[in-house]
Design an enzyme around this catalytic site. Structure first.
Site, PDB file in Angstrom:
ATOM      1  N   GLU A   1       0.848  -1.202   0.000  1.00 57.70           N
ATOM      2  CA  GLU A   1       0.000   0.000   0.000  1.00 57.70           C
ATOM      3  C   GLU A   1       0.880   1.247   0.000  1.00 57.70           C
ATOM      4  O   GLU A   1       2.097   1.152   0.217  1.00 57.70           O
ATOM      5  CB  GLU A   1      -0.945  -0.004   1.215  1.00 57.70           C
ATOM      6  CG  GLU A   1      -2.063  -1.033   1.069  1.00 57.70           C
ATOM      7  CD  GLU A   1      -3.034  -1.072   2.236  1.00 57.70           C
ATOM      8  OE1 GLU A   1      -2.875  -0.286   3.186  1.00 57.70           O
ATOM      9  OE2 GLU A   1      -3.951  -1.903   2.190  1.00 57.70           O
TER      10      GLU A   1
ATOM     11  N   ARG B   1      -0.941   8.917   1.568  1.00 51.49           N
ATOM     12  CA  ARG B   1      -2.312   9.350   1.295  1.00 51.49           C
ATOM     13  C   ARG B   1      -2.534  10.845   1.209  1.00 51.49           C
ATOM     14  O   ARG B   1      -3.359  11.306   0.427  1.00 51.49           O
ATOM     15  CB  ARG B   1      -3.183   8.859   2.445  1.00 51.49           C
ATOM     16  CG  ARG B   1      -3.839   7.619   2.071  1.00 51.49           C
ATOM     17  CD  ARG B   1      -4.685   7.140   3.169  1.00 51.49           C
ATOM     18  NE  ARG B   1      -4.641   5.705   3.004  1.00 51.49           N
ATOM     19  CZ  ARG B   1      -5.149   4.854   3.816  1.00 51.49           C
ATOM     20  NH1 ARG B   1      -5.745   5.274   4.906  1.00 51.49           N
ATOM     21  NH2 ARG B   1      -5.087   3.579   3.580  1.00 51.49           N
TER      22      ARG B   1
ATOM     23  N   HIS C   1     -11.789   9.910   6.373  1.00 52.14           N
ATOM     24  CA  HIS C   1     -11.550   8.486   6.597  1.00 52.14           C
ATOM     25  C   HIS C   1     -11.052   8.171   8.002  1.00 52.14           C
ATOM     26  O   HIS C   1     -11.491   7.201   8.618  1.00 52.14           O
ATOM     27  CB  HIS C   1     -10.517   8.030   5.562  1.00 52.14           C
ATOM     28  CG  HIS C   1     -10.182   6.577   5.607  1.00 52.14           C
ATOM     29  ND1 HIS C   1     -11.117   5.597   5.353  1.00 52.14           N
ATOM     30  CD2 HIS C   1      -9.012   5.926   5.860  1.00 52.14           C
ATOM     31  CE1 HIS C   1     -10.533   4.403   5.441  1.00 52.14           C
ATOM     32  NE2 HIS C   1      -9.266   4.579   5.774  1.00 52.14           N
TER      33      HIS C   1
ATOM     34  N   ARG D   1      -1.270   9.252   9.105  1.00 55.11           N
ATOM     35  CA  ARG D   1      -1.146   7.817   9.385  1.00 55.11           C
ATOM     36  C   ARG D   1      -0.721   7.048   8.133  1.00 55.11           C
ATOM     37  O   ARG D   1      -1.289   7.233   7.050  1.00 55.11           O
ATOM     38  CB  ARG D   1      -2.494   7.276   9.869  1.00 55.11           C
ATOM     39  CG  ARG D   1      -2.510   5.767  10.051  1.00 55.11           C
ATOM     40  CD  ARG D   1      -3.859   5.307  10.542  1.00 55.11           C
ATOM     41  NE  ARG D   1      -4.882   5.489   9.542  1.00 55.11           N
ATOM     42  CZ  ARG D   1      -5.373   4.524   8.769  1.00 55.11           C
ATOM     43  NH1 ARG D   1      -4.911   3.298   8.870  1.00 55.11           N
ATOM     44  NH2 ARG D   1      -6.326   4.781   7.898  1.00 55.11           N
TER      45      ARG D   1
HETATM   46  P1  FAD Z   1     -14.390   1.100  15.999  1.00 55.98           P
HETATM   47  O1  FAD Z   1     -14.101  -0.161  15.325  1.00 55.98           O
HETATM   48  O2  FAD Z   1     -14.937   2.196  15.176  1.00 55.98           O
HETATM   49  O3  FAD Z   1     -15.409   0.822  17.187  1.00 55.98           O
HETATM   50  C1  FAD Z   1     -15.981   1.890  17.909  1.00 55.98           C
HETATM   51  C2  FAD Z   1     -16.994   1.341  18.879  1.00 55.98           C
HETATM   52  O4  FAD Z   1     -17.349   2.345  19.829  1.00 55.98           O
HETATM   53  C3  FAD Z   1     -18.297   0.888  18.253  1.00 55.98           C
HETATM   54  O5  FAD Z   1     -18.673  -0.325  18.854  1.00 55.98           O
HETATM   55  C4  FAD Z   1     -19.281   1.984  18.646  1.00 55.98           C
HETATM   56  O6  FAD Z   1     -20.620   1.552  18.752  1.00 55.98           O
HETATM   57  C5  FAD Z   1     -18.747   2.345  20.014  1.00 55.98           C
HETATM   58  N1  FAD Z   1     -19.161   3.666  20.478  1.00 55.98           N
HETATM   59  C6  FAD Z   1     -18.832   4.875  19.961  1.00 55.98           C
HETATM   60  N2  FAD Z   1     -19.421   5.852  20.686  1.00 55.98           N
HETATM   61  C7  FAD Z   1     -20.134   5.249  21.672  1.00 55.98           C
HETATM   62  C8  FAD Z   1     -20.976   5.724  22.705  1.00 55.98           C
HETATM   63  N3  FAD Z   1     -21.230   7.026  22.887  1.00 55.98           N
HETATM   64  N4  FAD Z   1     -21.562   4.821  23.520  1.00 55.98           N
HETATM   65  C9  FAD Z   1     -21.351   3.489  23.349  1.00 55.98           C
HETATM   66  N5  FAD Z   1     -20.573   2.981  22.371  1.00 55.98           N
HETATM   67  C10 FAD Z   1     -19.972   3.857  21.545  1.00 55.98           C
HETATM   68  N6  FAD Z   1      -7.304   0.561   9.145  1.00 55.98           N
HETATM   69  C11 FAD Z   1      -6.316  -0.312   8.858  1.00 55.98           C
HETATM   70  O7  FAD Z   1      -5.347  -0.433   9.636  1.00 55.98           O
HETATM   71  N7  FAD Z   1      -6.395  -1.078   7.741  1.00 55.98           N
HETATM   72  C12 FAD Z   1      -7.425  -0.993   6.858  1.00 55.98           C
HETATM   73  O8  FAD Z   1      -7.462  -1.709   5.876  1.00 55.98           O
HETATM   74  C13 FAD Z   1      -8.450  -0.058   7.126  1.00 55.98           C
HETATM   75  N8  FAD Z   1      -9.486   0.096   6.260  1.00 55.98           N
HETATM   76  C14 FAD Z   1     -10.509   0.923   6.609  1.00 55.98           C
HETATM   77  C15 FAD Z   1     -11.610   1.007   5.768  1.00 55.98           C
HETATM   78  C16 FAD Z   1     -12.703   1.763   6.127  1.00 55.98           C
HETATM   79  C17 FAD Z   1     -13.890   1.850   5.211  1.00 55.98           C
HETATM   80  C18 FAD Z   1     -12.689   2.475   7.346  1.00 55.98           C
HETATM   81  C19 FAD Z   1     -13.864   3.299   7.761  1.00 55.98           C
HETATM   82  C20 FAD Z   1     -11.580   2.427   8.169  1.00 55.98           C
HETATM   83  C21 FAD Z   1     -10.489   1.654   7.813  1.00 55.98           C
HETATM   84  N9  FAD Z   1      -9.370   1.566   8.632  1.00 55.98           N
HETATM   85  C22 FAD Z   1      -8.362   0.687   8.321  1.00 55.98           C
HETATM   86  C23 FAD Z   1      -9.337   2.227   9.931  1.00 55.98           C
HETATM   87  C24 FAD Z   1      -9.709   1.224  11.021  1.00 55.98           C
HETATM   88  O9  FAD Z   1     -10.709   0.351  10.535  1.00 55.98           O
HETATM   89  C25 FAD Z   1     -10.225   1.900  12.272  1.00 55.98           C
HETATM   90  O10 FAD Z   1      -9.367   2.939  12.640  1.00 55.98           O
HETATM   91  C26 FAD Z   1     -10.309   0.913  13.421  1.00 55.98           C
HETATM   92  O11 FAD Z   1     -11.054  -0.205  13.037  1.00 55.98           O
HETATM   93  C27 FAD Z   1     -10.933   1.583  14.630  1.00 55.98           C
HETATM   94  O12 FAD Z   1     -11.151   0.604  15.608  1.00 55.98           O
HETATM   95  P2  FAD Z   1     -11.672   1.041  17.041  1.00 55.98           P
HETATM   96  O13 FAD Z   1     -11.752  -0.193  17.850  1.00 55.98           O
HETATM   97  O14 FAD Z   1     -10.846   2.153  17.543  1.00 55.98           O
HETATM   98  O15 FAD Z   1     -13.130   1.663  16.768  1.00 55.98           O
HETATM   99  C1  SIN Z   2      -7.555   0.866   2.547  1.00 55.91           C
HETATM  100  O1  SIN Z   2      -7.821  -0.333   2.478  1.00 55.91           O
HETATM  101  O2  SIN Z   2      -7.223   1.555   1.601  1.00 55.91           O
HETATM  102  C2  SIN Z   2      -7.644   1.504   3.884  1.00 55.91           C
HETATM  103  C3  SIN Z   2      -6.450   1.190   4.640  1.00 55.91           C
HETATM  104  C4  SIN Z   2      -6.345   2.066   5.839  1.00 55.91           C
HETATM  105  O3  SIN Z   2      -7.163   2.945   6.061  1.00 55.91           O
HETATM  106  O4  SIN Z   2      -5.367   1.876   6.576  1.00 55.91           O
END
Ligand code: FAD
Ligand code: SIN
Length: 535
Positions: free
Chosen positions: A115, A291, A352, A387
């Site tokens: 990537e 990015r 994003h 990032r």
């Molecule tokens: P999340 O997985 O977003 O979980 C947040 C949780 O908090 C949820 O359960 C939500 O309900 C809960 N929550 C929020 N507010 C409250 C509240 N007030 N009360 C109760 N619960 C609450 N990263 C990579 O490293 N590789 C990738 O390939 C990649 N691809 C991506 C593709 C997309 C489309 C997106 C959107 C992001 C991508 N990212 C990627 C980024 C990565 O997915 C996220 O940064 C990561 O998954 C965040 O994980 P988290 O556990 O911090 O939060």
């Molecule tokens: C992607 O798959 O392009 C997203 C990867 C990332 O947000 O780290």
């Protein structure tokens, strides 16, 4: 309600931590609350994969460290980068043991993707559904632990904190303590208190403050807003990452579908309306530049040529390989009448990822005692001003593990219970049911419009000043509404998004330079002063 260890959020950070705490303390309860259903998270939508040094012949820790530092444009904490890169592979092995699958090549070795900004192939992935596979494995694992309780549809509104006047404020002795949270239980409609010995915030990102985002509706920055209200420290909020290639679908409602960077990693080429492969004009790394560079280049091409998107060309790619690696992208495109192996895919940047967030130390401890944070809501020092792709799932797991170690050591035993303080019940006196939802929905539209138009990929002093003034008005109106209205998730989310937007704009105004993801036309150069903005 009382529990031993409270976790807010059921994405990769929250669930990784919960599993470890439950295994270490089988006689104690780990309570996970989540505001909708358990798997509705940013995690579920991750496509490209997770970066980790895996093939030690072709790759090494120093290369991954350098790539992360280069992307972060001078603001990464080098010690934290070192920690995450070196501890990362062990965390990946752990989730594999918990049942997560990653693609393998013909020899049975893990297939490593490439990537933007990476100098080696190091992205472990499961087709273009990596996040969904990881979330599946984590949820299955949670179900095997009888001491983990998950409450869905439980909206956390605010932290319960006490401020100790007169304490010396240092990194190790914060002057604020967290005792639990106020939640809106959507099953009963009642506000309740949940008390715990330690609280873990894993509330994810805030992409919803923008009109076009890859983030699902849960991504409203609630954790960051709660910590800011409780006077905890928030860092580097101006660094919002726009993914260069979200599928362009005019008129589409809901979050944008991502076309993973891995497609460019496998050879996809960005073209403008004239058919030019324009990235070579902007960076020698072309389509695989970091990015911020690709997103700004696309923004520039769209503005210069008066188009609303550019196009991703995959027509030269091998059909079999494409179908194998990107089945969901293929299916999505076909559903819109686009055959990615014959037609160009229209793409445009979309909000994003939030690089900043709740400031933590190396153990995931926030500036509030007994309050930890990991995942996208946290600012650990890994990402700096930008990032590196696929570093966030990695960071979430490494820091969830570090939070687990710190909480186990400091608050693992029942004797570490804080004093039996009582806190006031939620005061709903004088509030009534919302009379007009339009007051909330229209303010949200205004917020998303002003953030998109004035605080997007390219900023200026005047745009930020305008955004700030309009935010003041939205803030004033929404606070008035909040005082008068029975609490609802929609109103709380609007309030949180206004706070997050305020933090983004204020940090952007403080930063009198362009660096990483923050580009201001009035300050186009990088300043000699290398500093994080902490609010
Ligand atoms: P999340 O997985 O977003 O979980 C947040 C949780 O908090 C949820 O359960 C939500 O309900 C809960 N929550 C929020 N507010 C409250 C509240 N007030 N009360 C109760 N619960 C609450 N990263 C990579 O490293 N590789 C990738 O390939 C990649 N691809 C991506 C593709 C997309 C489309 C997106 C959107 C992001 C991508 N990212 C990627 C980024 C990565 O997915 C996220 O940064 C990561 O998954 C965040 O994980 P988290 O556990 O911090 O939060
Ligand atoms: C992607 O798959 O392009 C997203 C990867 C990332 O947000 O780290």
């Amino acid at each position: 309600m009382k529990t031993d260890f409270l976790v807010i959020g059921s994405g990769i950070a929250g669930l990784t931590y919960a599993i470890k705490m439950a295994e270490r303390f089988p006689d104690q309860e780990v309570l996970v609350v989540t505001k909708t259903i358990a798997d509705e998270t940013n995690t579920k939508y991750a496509q490209g994969g997770i970066a980790a040094v895996w093939d030690e012949l072709e790759d090494n820790f120093n290369k991954h460290i350098d790539d992360t530092l280069v992307a972060g444009d001078g603001l990464c904490d080098p010690h934290v980068v070192d920690i995450v890169v070196r501890e990362g592979p062990d965390r990946v092995r752990e989730i594999i043991e918990w049942g997560a699958r990653f693609d393998r090549d013909a020899d049975g070795d893990y297939a490593l993707g490439m990537e933007g900004g990476h100098s080696a192939s190091r992205i472990l992935h499961y087709k273009d559904l990596t996040g969904s596979e990881m979330e599946r494995a984590l949820i299955s694992m949670i179900r095997t632990k009888s001491n983990i309780r998950v409450i869905s549809h439980c909206f956390v509104v605010d932290l319960i904190t006490q401020h100790h006047a007169g304490y010396l404020v240092t990194k190790s002795t914060p002057d604020i303590t967290c005792y639990g949270v106020y939640v809106l239980n959507l099953h009963t409609g009642k506000m309740e208190q949940i008390r715990a010995r330690a609280v873990m915030l894993a509330t994810g990102g805030n992409g919803q403050v923008y009109r076009t985002t890859t983030n699902p509706p849960i991504a409203t920055g609630d954790g960051v807003a709660m910590v800011y209200r409780a006077k905890g420290r928030i860092e580097n909020m101006e660094f919002i990452q726009f993914h260069p290639t979200a599928l362009y679908q005019p008129g589409h409602k809901g979050h944008a579908f991502l076309i993973t960077e891995a497609v460019r990693g496998d050879g996809g080429i960005l073209r403008n309306n004239l058919g030019e492969a324009f990235m070579e004009k902007y960076d020698p790394r072309k389509d695989l530049a970091p990015r911020d560079i690709v997103a700004r280049a696309i923004d520039n091409e769209m503005k210069r040529n008066g188009t609303e998107c550019v196009w991703l060309d995959c027509t030269h790619m091998d059909r079999e390989k494409f179908l194998h690696h990107f089945p969901s992208i293929h299916e999505k495109c076909l559903s819109l009448g686009i055959d990615p192996l014959q037609d160009l895919i229209p793409v445009a940047p979309a909000a994003h990822y939030s690089c900043g967030g709740i400031k933590t130390d190396e153990s995931g401890q926030s500036s509030i005692h007994r309050l930890f944070a990991a995942g996208e809501c946290a600012s650990t020092g890994l990402h700096g001003a930008n990032r590196l792709a696929s570093n966030s799932l990695l960071e979430a797991m490494v820091f969830a593990h570090r939070c687990f170690l710190a909480v186990s050591e400091r608050f693992g035993e029942k004797e570490t219970e804080p004093g039996s303080l009582t806190f006031p019940e939620w005061d709903a006196a004088g509030t009534t049911a919302p009379k007009e939802m339009i007051l909330i929905t229209q303010s949200l539209k205004e917020l998303q419009a002003l953030m998109t138009d004035y605080v997007g990929i390219v900023r200026s002093d005047t745009r930020l000043e305008r955004a700030s003034r309009r935010l003041d008005l939205l803030h004033e109106e929404t606070e008035r509404l909040y005082e008068q209205t029975i609490v609802s998730p929609q109103l709380c989310e609007l309030r949180n998004m206004i706070t997050v937007s305020f933090l983004v704009v204020k940090s952007a105004q403080f930063r009198k330079e362009s660096r990483g993801l923050h580009y201001n036309t009035d300050h186009p150069a990088k300043s000699g002063l290398v500093q994080n903005i902490v609010l």
